[in-house]
Design a protein around this motif. Structure first.
Motif, PDB file in Angstrom:
ATOM      1  N   LYS A 274       0.901  -1.139   0.130  1.00 39.75           N
ATOM      2  CA  LYS A 274       0.317   0.151  -0.088  1.00 39.75           C
ATOM      3  C   LYS A 274       1.028   1.585   0.399  1.00 39.75           C
ATOM      4  CE  LYS A 274      -3.003   1.217   3.436  1.00 39.75           C
ATOM      5  NZ  LYS A 274      -3.933   1.558   4.794  1.00 39.75           N
ATOM      6  N   GLY A 275       0.199   1.965  -1.021  1.00 39.84           N
ATOM      7  CA  GLY A 275       0.867   3.411  -0.886  1.00 39.84           C
ATOM      8  C   GLY A 275       2.204   3.306  -1.517  1.00 39.84           C
ATOM      9  N   LEU A 276       2.672   2.448  -2.202  1.00 38.23           N
ATOM     10  CA  LEU A 276       3.777   2.216  -3.299  1.00 38.23           C
ATOM     11  C   LEU A 276       3.054   1.874  -4.762  1.00 38.23           C
ATOM     12  CD1 LEU A 276       5.657  -0.839  -1.235  1.00 38.23           C
ATOM     13  CD2 LEU A 276       6.196   2.124  -1.726  1.00 38.23           C
ATOM     14  N   ALA A 277       3.899   2.112  -5.742  1.00 41.93           N
ATOM     15  CA  ALA A 277       3.529   1.697  -7.147  1.00 41.93           C
ATOM     16  C   ALA A 277       3.334   0.023  -7.178  1.00 41.93           C
ATOM     17  CB  ALA A 277       4.909   1.681  -7.880  1.00 41.93           C
ATOM     18  N   ASP A 278       2.491  -0.112  -8.178  1.00 46.67           N
ATOM     19  CA  ASP A 278       2.370  -1.299  -9.403  1.00 46.67           C
ATOM     20  C   ASP A 278       3.490  -2.445  -9.035  1.00 46.67           C
ATOM     21  OD1 ASP A 278      -0.638  -0.949  -8.175  1.00 46.67           O
ATOM     22  OD2 ASP A 278      -0.574  -1.388 -11.283  1.00 46.67           O
ATOM     23  N   GLY A 279       3.488  -3.436  -9.040  1.00 47.17           N
ATOM     24  CA  GLY A 279       4.752  -4.674  -9.128  1.00 47.17           C
ATOM     25  C   GLY A 279       4.416  -5.146  -8.477  1.00 47.17           C
ATOM     26  N   GLU A 280       5.725  -6.489  -8.173  1.00 48.95           N
ATOM     27  CA  GLU A 280       5.868  -7.172  -7.643  1.00 48.95           C
ATOM     28  C   GLU A 280       6.198  -7.100  -5.716  1.00 48.95           C
ATOM     29  OE1 GLU A 280       8.019 -11.780  -6.765  1.00 48.95           O
ATOM     30  OE2 GLU A 280       8.250 -10.525  -8.736  1.00 48.95           O
ATOM     31  N   SER A 281       5.474  -7.769  -4.757  1.00 48.56           N
ATOM     32  CA  SER A 281       5.677  -6.838  -3.403  1.00 48.56           C
ATOM     33  C   SER A 281       5.539  -8.907  -2.614  1.00 48.56           C
ATOM     34  CB  SER A 281       4.341  -6.361  -2.529  1.00 48.56           C
ATOM     35  OG  SER A 281       4.825  -5.854  -1.320  1.00 48.56           O
ATOM     36  N   GLU A 282       5.343  -8.533  -1.450  1.00 48.71           N
ATOM     37  CA  GLU A 282       6.008  -9.609  -0.508  1.00 48.71           C
ATOM     38  C   GLU A 282       4.477 -10.088   0.845  1.00 48.71           C
ATOM     39  OE1 GLU A 282       7.285 -11.853   2.812  1.00 48.71           O
ATOM     40  OE2 GLU A 282       6.680 -10.031   2.374  1.00 48.71           O
ATOM     41  N   LEU A 283       4.016 -11.091   1.076  1.00 45.36           N
ATOM     42  CA  LEU A 283       3.414 -11.080   2.068  1.00 45.36           C
ATOM     43  C   LEU A 283       3.410 -12.758   2.663  1.00 45.36           C
ATOM     44  CD1 LEU A 283       0.884  -9.910   3.776  1.00 45.36           C
ATOM     45  CD2 LEU A 283      -0.517 -11.855   2.317  1.00 45.36           C
ATOM     46  N   GLY A 284       3.638 -12.260   3.675  1.00 44.24           N
ATOM     47  CA  GLY A 284       4.602 -13.967   4.169  1.00 44.24           C
ATOM     48  C   GLY A 284       5.415 -14.514   3.679  1.00 44.24           C
ATOM     49  N   GLY A 285       6.230 -14.196   3.564  1.00 43.47           N
ATOM     50  CA  GLY A 285       6.648 -15.188   2.908  1.00 43.47           C
ATOM     51  C   GLY A 285       6.601 -15.297   0.934  1.00 43.47           C
ATOM     52  N   GLN A 286       5.655 -14.746   0.774  1.00 37.74           N
ATOM     53  CA  GLN A 286       5.146 -15.166  -0.969  1.00 37.74           C
ATOM     54  C   GLN A 286       4.762 -13.870  -1.895  1.00 37.74           C
ATOM     55  OE1 GLN A 286       1.204 -17.939   0.142  1.00 37.74           O
ATOM     56  NE2 GLN A 286       0.879 -16.310   1.963  1.00 37.74           N
ATOM     57  N   ALA A 287       5.241 -14.072  -2.796  1.00 34.94           N
ATOM     58  CA  ALA A 287       4.923 -13.583  -3.635  1.00 34.94           C
ATOM     59  C   ALA A 287       3.869 -12.675  -4.395  1.00 34.94           C
ATOM     60  CB  ALA A 287       5.905 -13.620  -5.080  1.00 34.94           C
ATOM     61  N   VAL A 288       3.946 -11.311  -4.142  1.00 37.77           N
ATOM     62  CA  VAL A 288       2.200 -11.158  -4.243  1.00 37.77           C
ATOM     63  C   VAL A 288       2.682  -9.786  -5.352  1.00 37.77           C
ATOM     64  CG1 VAL A 288       0.254  -9.066  -3.395  1.00 37.77           C
ATOM     65  CG2 VAL A 288       2.319 -10.954  -1.821  1.00 37.77           C
ATOM     66  N   PHE A 289       1.790 -10.001  -6.956  1.00 40.20           N
ATOM     67  CA  PHE A 289       2.010  -8.971  -7.238  1.00 40.20           C
ATOM     68  C   PHE A 289       0.619  -8.008  -7.610  1.00 40.20           C
ATOM     69  CE2 PHE A 289       4.014 -13.379  -7.900  1.00 40.20           C
ATOM     70  CZ  PHE A 289       4.934 -12.796  -8.695  1.00 40.20           C
ATOM     71  N   VAL A 290       0.676  -6.966  -7.453  1.00 41.20           N
ATOM     72  CA  VAL A 290      -0.108  -6.109  -7.692  1.00 41.20           C
ATOM     73  C   VAL A 290      -0.521  -4.985  -9.193  1.00 41.20           C
ATOM     74  CG1 VAL A 290      -0.732  -3.788  -6.275  1.00 41.20           C
ATOM     75  CG2 VAL A 290       1.010  -5.259  -4.608  1.00 41.20           C
ATOM     76  N   LYS A 291      -1.540  -4.925  -8.828  1.00 43.39           N
ATOM     77  CA  LYS A 291      -2.507  -4.275 -10.271  1.00 43.39           C
ATOM     78  C   LYS A 291      -3.514  -4.313 -10.129  1.00 43.39           C
ATOM     79  CE  LYS A 291      -2.250  -4.938 -15.204  1.00 43.39           C
ATOM     80  NZ  LYS A 291      -1.944  -6.069 -16.601  1.00 43.39           N
ATOM     81  N   ASP A 292      -3.594  -2.697 -11.161  1.00 46.90           N
ATOM     82  CA  ASP A 292      -5.063  -1.934 -11.413  1.00 46.90           C
ATOM     83  C   ASP A 292      -5.312  -2.232  -9.061  1.00 46.90           C
ATOM     84  OD1 ASP A 292      -4.296  -1.595 -13.230  1.00 46.90           O
ATOM     85  OD2 ASP A 292      -5.462  -3.244 -14.144  1.00 46.90           O
ATOM     86  N   GLY A 293      -5.109  -2.013  -8.085  1.00 51.06           N
ATOM     87  CA  GLY A 293      -5.596  -1.735  -7.458  1.00 51.06           C
ATOM     88  C   GLY A 293      -5.777  -3.271  -6.119  1.00 51.06           C
ATOM     89  N   GLN A 294      -5.156  -4.310  -6.934  1.00 52.27           N
ATOM     90  CA  GLN A 294      -5.139  -5.590  -6.549  1.00 52.27           C
ATOM     91  C   GLN A 294      -4.216  -6.153  -6.443  1.00 52.27           C
ATOM     92  OE1 GLN A 294      -8.448  -8.040  -8.903  1.00 52.27           O
ATOM     93  NE2 GLN A 294      -9.099  -6.293 -10.064  1.00 52.27           N
ATOM     94  N   ALA A 295      -4.185  -6.990  -5.095  1.00 52.32           N
ATOM     95  CA  ALA A 295      -2.290  -7.733  -5.008  1.00 52.32           C
ATOM     96  C   ALA A 295      -2.558  -8.917  -4.414  1.00 52.32           C
ATOM     97  CB  ALA A 295      -2.594  -7.317  -3.253  1.00 52.32           C
ATOM     98  N   ARG A 296      -2.996 -10.346  -5.475  1.00 53.22           N
ATOM     99  CA  ARG A 296      -2.918 -11.343  -5.565  1.00 53.22           C
ATOM    100  C   ARG A 296      -1.332 -12.425  -5.896  1.00 53.22           C
ATOM    101  NH1 ARG A 296      -7.825 -11.934  -7.254  1.00 53.22           N
ATOM    102  NH2 ARG A 296      -9.317 -10.544  -7.860  1.00 53.22           N
ATOM    103  N   LEU A 297      -1.765 -13.288  -5.244  1.00 50.79           N
ATOM    104  CA  LEU A 297      -0.582 -14.077  -5.676  1.00 50.79           C
ATOM    105  C   LEU A 297      -0.814 -14.648  -6.374  1.00 50.79           C
ATOM    106  CD1 LEU A 297      -1.411 -16.776  -2.485  1.00 50.79           C
ATOM    107  CD2 LEU A 297       0.063 -14.393  -2.420  1.00 50.79           C
ATOM    108  N   LYS A 298       0.378 -15.855  -6.841  1.00 46.33           N
ATOM    109  CA  LYS A 298       0.877 -16.312  -8.683  1.00 46.33           C
ATOM    110  C   LYS A 298      -0.299 -16.732  -8.729  1.00 46.33           C
ATOM    111  CE  LYS A 298       4.536 -18.154 -11.088  1.00 46.33           C
ATOM    112  NZ  LYS A 298       5.021 -19.249 -10.951  1.00 46.33           N
TER     113      LYS A 298
END
Length: 379
Positions: A274-298
């Motif tokens: 939250k507050g960052l640009a779209d792209g790859e992030s992390e949650l609980g050691g899992q890769a999260v991909f943020v695009k168009d306001g949605q955060a999803r696992l692979k």
């Protein structure tokens, strides 16, 4: 002493023109402003009580599970930009030592930060259902345990305020009793509970539902599931991620029609992205991909959100049809009551903390005040 003079403010159930004198607390309304330093706000601004986010994992590139006071400070300052003046640092299902580290950091950080105040902890996991684990780690799930919860609470300095748990699991009754005895909100969530199991949990003292409709047994006409009990049992306060992604606008309207407005609490369930640009992030050691306001696992699983609290409030007004006052209540006095803090925060009243969100007509945040101090300005 400072004062808002001749401002529009949400006081006693309505928006009206008022003068508000304050230092760390609200000292006077329509009086007591003589000699106070005037705080000038833009034309058309509306002053409300500060927002309270009782379920947020992270923001600004930091996460509560980082287990550092530096991470909590980043979250604190980032949340202030959306009108949030207090929050529960929210953990997730992880190895025991990692959870303990996060809890110790909250205890060390203390009450006041450089932005929103850390009220304590929302322990989300590890006492959850594997079937409805969502974006949480299956290998770290534990059966509900009052003993382990007590250990966690000691590490947090007694600051755990909410615990998410699956009531169908063995040990749930003991966990609920510990929560009731220690002033903690037991919140039904990440659960495969039948309607009967969820209702028995409420009978035993559970009083919350974690991110209603998400990661829980759904409503059906033969077994209403956890979602149906959430809708029908007014003892339960329902969290809602009002981003129109986790929950559709129509489902949000159903919740608003079924529940008294005082029993709906807006949360963001936001992650470090939250507050960052779209792209790859992390949650609980899992890769999260943020695009168009949605955060999803692979695999496409929703993994928290990047929702801002002021946007959630706006959605409740514009998408659900609540009044401005009702929508604001869902982010202010409702969470305060849920945590038993209504006498000190959640509305603008003499003697309460001087925690304010200043909004424009489009719900954009112009300024945020925590304990009488301006911690964010955007005008």
């Amino acid at each position: 002493m400072k004062a808002f003079k001749n401002v529009r403010a949400y006081i006693d159930g309505k928006v009206r023109t008022a003068d508000i004198a304050f230092d760390g607390k609200i000292a006077g309304i329509d009086g007591g402003t003589d000699g106070a330093e005037a705080v000038r706000l833009p034309d058309g601004a509306i002053v409300t009580a500060g927002f309270i986010d009782t379920h947020v994992h992270g923001a600004g590139g930091a996460d509560a599970m980082d287990g550092t006071t530096a991470a909590l400070d980043v979250i604190s300052k980032t949340l202030a930009r959306e009108g949030t003046t207090a929050f529960l640092a929210t953990t997730m299902t992880a190895p025991r030592e990692q959870i303990l580290s996060a809890l110790r950091a909250v205890a060390e950080y203390g009450d006041e930060g450089n932005g929103a105040q850390v009220l304590g902890v929302h322990l989300e996991g590890p006492f959850i259902s594997e079937k409805y684990k969502g974006a949480q780690r299956a290998d770290c799930i534990r059966k509900p345990s009052a003993e382990l919860l007590a250990e966690f609470n000691r590490a947090a300095g007694g600051r755990i305020k909410t615990v998410t748990f699956a009531p169908e699991q063995d040990g749930a009754d003991g966990l609920i009793k510990y929560c009731v005895d220690n002033g903690i909100v037991a919140s039904i969530g990440h659960t495969a509970a039948t309607g009967d199991q969820a209702r028995r949990a409420a009978d035993a003292g559970a009083r919350g539902v974690t991110h209603t409709f998400n990661a829980q047994s759904p409503f059906s006409h033969r077994d209403v599931g956890a979602a149906g009990v959430a809708l029908g049992d007014d003892r339960l306060v329902c969290e809602l991620i009002a981003d129109c992604i986790h929950v559709s606008a129509e489902a949000m309207r159903v919740l608003a029609r079924c529940k008294p407005t005082g029993k709906i609490v807006l949360i963001t369930d936001a992650i470090r992205a939250k507050g960052l640009a779209d792209g790859e992030s992390e949650l609980g050691g899992q890769a999260v991909f943020v695009k168009d306001g949605q955060a999803r696992l692979k695999d496409g699983t929703l993994a928290g959100s990047v929702l801002k609290m002021n946007v959630a409030v706006r959605n409740m007004a514009e998408k659900v049809g609540m009044t401005f006052e009702q929508a604001v209540d869902c982010a202010t006095i409702n969470p305060a009551r849920k945590l038993g803090l209504q006498d000190e925060r959640g509305s603008i009243a003499v003697g309460k903390r001087a925690d304010f969100a200043v909004l424009d007509k489009d719900y954009n945040v112009l300024a945020t005040f925590v304990n009488g101090k301006q911690v964010y300005r955007n005008y």
